[in-house]
Design an enzyme around this catalytic site. Structure first.
Site, PDB file in Angstrom:
ATOM      1  N   HIS A 121     -10.149   4.194   5.493  1.00  0.00           N
ATOM      2  CA  HIS A 121      -9.461   3.257   4.584  1.00  0.00           C
ATOM      3  C   HIS A 121      -7.966   3.406   4.853  1.00  0.00           C
ATOM      4  CE1 HIS A 121     -13.179   3.472   1.827  1.00  0.00           C
ATOM      5  NE2 HIS A 121     -13.253   2.436   2.625  1.00  0.00           N
ATOM      6  N   SER A 122      -7.432   2.382   5.489  1.00  0.00           N
ATOM      7  CA  SER A 122      -6.125   2.522   6.124  1.00  0.00           C
ATOM      8  C   SER A 122      -4.994   2.902   5.177  1.00  0.00           C
ATOM      9  CB  SER A 122      -5.782   1.223   6.843  1.00  0.00           C
ATOM     10  OG  SER A 122      -5.999   0.114   6.009  1.00  0.00           O
ATOM     11  N   ARG A 123      -5.072   2.454   3.929  1.00  0.00           N
ATOM     12  CA  ARG A 123      -3.920   2.672   3.046  1.00  0.00           C
ATOM     13  C   ARG A 123      -3.834   4.098   2.517  1.00  0.00           C
ATOM     14  NH1 ARG A 123      -5.968  -1.229  -1.933  1.00  0.00           N
ATOM     15  NH2 ARG A 123      -7.465   0.154  -2.884  1.00  0.00           N
ATOM     16  N   GLU A 124      -4.875   4.884   2.728  1.00  0.00           N
ATOM     17  CA  GLU A 124      -4.879   6.248   2.198  1.00  0.00           C
ATOM     18  C   GLU A 124      -4.125   7.170   3.154  1.00  0.00           C
ATOM     19  OE1 GLU A 124      -9.097   6.777   1.701  1.00  0.00           O
ATOM     20  OE2 GLU A 124      -9.206   5.308   0.095  1.00  0.00           O
TER      21      GLU A 124
ATOM     22  N   HIS B 130     -11.323  11.147   2.980  1.00  0.00           N
ATOM     23  CA  HIS B 130     -10.744  10.002   2.258  1.00  0.00           C
ATOM     24  C   HIS B 130      -9.790  10.534   1.194  1.00  0.00           C
ATOM     25  CE1 HIS B 130     -14.066   6.990   3.316  1.00  0.00           C
ATOM     26  NE2 HIS B 130     -14.430   8.105   3.911  1.00  0.00           N
TER      27      HIS B 130
ATOM     28  N   GLU C 165     -12.761  13.535  -0.889  1.00  0.00           N
ATOM     29  CA  GLU C 165     -11.771  12.667  -1.524  1.00  0.00           C
ATOM     30  C   GLU C 165     -10.618  13.587  -1.896  1.00  0.00           C
ATOM     31  OE1 GLU C 165     -11.705   9.413  -2.107  1.00  0.00           O
ATOM     32  OE2 GLU C 165     -13.767   8.820  -1.685  1.00  0.00           O
TER      33      GLU C 165
ATOM     34  N   TYR D 144      -8.667   8.968  -2.970  1.00  0.00           N
ATOM     35  CA  TYR D 144      -8.341  10.130  -3.740  1.00  0.00           C
ATOM     36  C   TYR D 144      -9.339  10.227  -4.883  1.00  0.00           C
ATOM     37  CZ  TYR D 144      -6.561   6.703  -7.088  1.00  0.00           C
ATOM     38  OH  TYR D 144      -6.469   5.659  -7.977  1.00  0.00           O
TER      39      TYR D 144
ATOM     40  N   ARG E 231      -6.648  -2.043   2.936  1.00  0.00           N
ATOM     41  CA  ARG E 231      -7.668  -0.997   2.945  1.00  0.00           C
ATOM     42  C   ARG E 231      -8.716  -1.189   4.043  1.00  0.00           C
ATOM     43  NH1 ARG E 231     -12.680  -0.447   0.251  1.00  0.00           N
ATOM     44  NH2 ARG E 231     -13.063   1.562  -0.715  1.00  0.00           N
TER      45      ARG E 231
END
Lengths: 93, 310
Positions: free
Chosen positions: B70-73, B197, B271, B199, B128
């Site tokens: 998930h790119s935005r993390e 991942h 997470e 959060y 994401r």
């Protein structure tokens, strides 16, 4: 570049299964463009919702009228992103 | 100009170009331990790079790690960089990682979704999904963690291309997913898959797509318990643990369920930390603490894999 001025992230805590169902219904209302950062799972566990400025009033009214407790986790997403960008630039320098 | 991992700022977020350059630097600095392989291309033709940590041997048992599907993390990719560096630096120093690498290989994909990651830097920080086009829809991208062939298309994923959990048109439709599937199946000796991942501070294992306990539930649960306990010992960060379906909700088409169903017993997903203030937009000052506390938990899992061959 897409900006997120005035978008807030709300931390919502469902007290019961009915609240969870209501929150899931909120996710299906595409016009509100609510982005679930963290989905509702079970009562007592928080869900985090990014709400665009244009939907804030509607979402807050929805939560309050259904007695679903929430707090504001991020007041303005764009401010946080600007800060992040500034930190990155500083690190590069 | 001579490059060195010593000048890389692990406590800062980086662009994909910076990360890809750093991969080369790590390889240059540890030529007898680390190599870089390309396992495919993203939808927008970016290379999908995997770091291979190996002390030799042929087709050894292996551990797969990935960050940033998930790119935005961003905290996950940043934790991935720190962790990859830690693995390289600690080999020969730390007895656990030394023992692991003396017998097994580690494959580490740090930017699992490069198109999405590049897009978060250029156009939309909150992106994401992947960046593939969806026929018949103006909405772009697929949730790569709903695109695997494990209960594909069911609960916890969406058939709506505009949803953040859109599962895609068919299993492995995303080249980023297909590349990993082909690699792991082609390798044939991967014993553990750990997908990182953020959060919400959890360590999860199969199943996500069905409610019945995994055949190895007891062992996975005990291992997760130890890992989160050792993680908490660093800064007191509390993680929950359990099967995906029991701990969060039914989620179909996920990486670890696919891995488990394909014979990878030690399949886990992390997470990472949640301070309750920033969501996944953790300030960069949190990178090193997050990575530091995650390390002992990762080591627990990897060591258990080493000590429990199957």
């Amino acid at each position: 570049e897409e900006l997120f001025v005035g978008h807030q992230v709300l931390r919502v805590t469902a007290d019961n299964e009915e609240h969870i169902a209501l929150l899931q219904g909120l996710a299906e209302q595409a016009e509100l463009q609510v982005d679930f950062w963290r989905h509702p799972t079970s009562p007592g566990n928080p869900a985090d919702l990014r709400v665009p400025f244009s939907s804030l009033q509607a979402v807050k009214i929805f939560l309050e009228s259904n007695g679903i407790p929430y707090s504001i986790m991020i007041q303005d997403v764009q401010e946080l992103l600007d800060e992040e960008k500034k930190t990155m630039l500083k690190s590069r320098r | 100009m001579e490059r060195s991992t010593g000048t890389f700022d692990f406590a800062s977020y980086h662009t994909i170009d910076e990360i890809y350059n750093w991969l080369d630097t790590l390889v240059e600095n540890h030529p007898h331990l680390v190599s870089k392989i390309q396992i495919g291309q993203s939808y927008e033709n970016r290379p999908l790079y995997v770091l291979k940590f190996s002390t030799g041997g042929s087709n050894r048992s292996a551990i797969w790690l990935d960050t940033g599907i998930h790119s935005r993390e961003w905290i996950t990719q940043a934790t991935g960089i720190w962790t990859a560096n830690k693995i390289a630096e600690e080999y020969g120093q730390d007895p656990s990682i030394t023992a692991i690498l003396d017998s097994m290989d580690i494959f580490f994909e740090i930017v699992t979704n490069p198109d999405g990651f590049a897009f978060t830097h250029s156009s939309n920080r909150l992106w994401r999904k992947t960046r593939s086009l969806n026929a018949g829809s103006s909405c772009v991208g697929v949730d790569a963690n709903r695109n695997w062939d494990a209960g594909f298309g069911g609960s916890g994923s969406s058939s709506n291309p505009c949803s953040e959990t859109y599962h895609g048109p068919y299993p492995n439709s995303e080249s980023e997913v297909k590349a990993i599937v082909d690699f792991i199946l082609g390798h044939g000796n991967v014993k553990s898959v750990i997908s990182i991942h953020s959060y919400s501070q959890m360590l999860l294992f199969p199943y996500g797509y069905k409610t019945e306990p995994a055949p190895d539930y007891q062992e996975l649960n005990e291992l997760a318990k130890k890992a989160v306990s050792d993680l908490a010992a660093v800064y007191g960060t509390k993680y929950t643990y359990g099967s995906i379906v029991d701990t969060i909700y039914q989620a179909d088409g996920t990486t670890v369920d696919w891995a488990y169903d394909n014979g990878v017993k030690y399949s886990f997903t992390f997470e990472l930390r949640d301070t309750g203030r920033y969501g996944f937009l953790l300030p960069s000052s949190q990178i090193i603490p997050t990575a530091t506390e995650t390390w002992p938990a990762l080591l627990d899992i990897m060591l258990h894999v080493l000590e429990h061959p199957y």
